[in-house]
Design an enzyme around this catalytic site. Sequence first.
Site: not given
Length: 427
Positions: A287, A321
């Site tokens: 993140c 991700e």
Amino acid sequence: MTNDICPDSGSSTSTPTDNELQEHEITINNKYYVKTKYHRKNESPMQIAEVLATRLNKDGNLEYYVHFKDFNKRLDEWVLEDRIDTSKEVVEMKLSESSPCTTPRDLTEFDNSFFSTSSLDESESLTQAECSSQSLGVLEKKPIKSRVKNLDAIWFGEHYLQTWYFSPYPQEYTEARVIYICEFCLNHFISEKQFERHCKKCTIRHPPGNEIYRDGEISFFEIDGVRQTTYCQNLSLLSKLFLDHKSLYYDLIPFMFYIMCRSDAYGFHIIGYFSKEKNSVEHNLACILTLPHFQRQGYGRLLIEMSYELAKIENKIGTPEKPFSDLGLLSYQKYWQEIIIEVLHRYHQFHGGEITIEEISEKTYIAQRDVLYTLHTLGIGSYQGQTAIRLTDAMIVMSKNKKRRIDRSKLDWTPPVFTYNQLRYTK
Ligand SMILES: [Zn+2]
């Protein structure tokens, strides 16, 4: 009915009653043409929008929380009735008639058109993946309450920041609409007085971890989610206000956090951070967020570059991700393009001839899939039967034009080793 789906109203306002709502023909979950502030020059300002909630504002007027179709949720807003056209029936294009690969519109569309993804095919397009999840209505399945912003703004240190998305702060906080957050310990307060009392007592002046990098005023601190649970939970709550695509991890044990700060005589002020899953084989970043008041100053690039510098020390080629947020996608596209053009240019100067995708990946630590994606965005083509890319002078200048860079010699980091308990999820 309205009490279930209305966001929490502020202390100076109240929730409209059923009678008040019945006087109006605008109903929750229905779509109307609503006047938007964000439309293209040649486009009507009346755009299709769904009404998600209602409230009475402090003047006693009914407001509607609307989400504009195909626009980023960041542009959702409270509007008065005079911006909603109830006279015209909404006609929506069928899914097949709409553009198949258009990222939901957002503020970046109006000032960043350099990085086109139109040449990508479906299997490789990150934009496509993000587009698909929107088109298929994944967001529509979220509980309606979490689709409505619960806080209007935060005071973060001395900065007043308007929030973008819902974040699960305690229920009583949402009644304040504006809350106060200490920029050093990230504790949050419902009242200004509480915040001022805290500021007088709070002695923390940097994130509670090891400083692994310092170059002038820029520092990075490494924090283990298992050791600094409160700080990391507060960081997650804060970042959720500005990130829509990630679940908020209450279980922070499997993550490390790398906090970037700018220092002055008063302390280390957080600019942004990235998280990284411990021992992840595939991912070098989970993140990433640059706080709004530090955006568009090259700091997002610095965070991304640091994640690759850590990967180089670990000797692991990885990928962030997915899916990306819209801003995350733009930052990565720009970073990958700069780095890959730099490698191609240098290789051409010193070696000439051909370089493979595998070799580019090994030199940059950018995963092969991301290299391939970037080459497509740069306009990979076929010249005299060979797959090739033409580097223009503008591309080379762009790759050299970097305001901020990580100086690897100033990075003091050894990959942490984790025990079983430091890796497991508690759920
Ligand atoms: Zn504090």
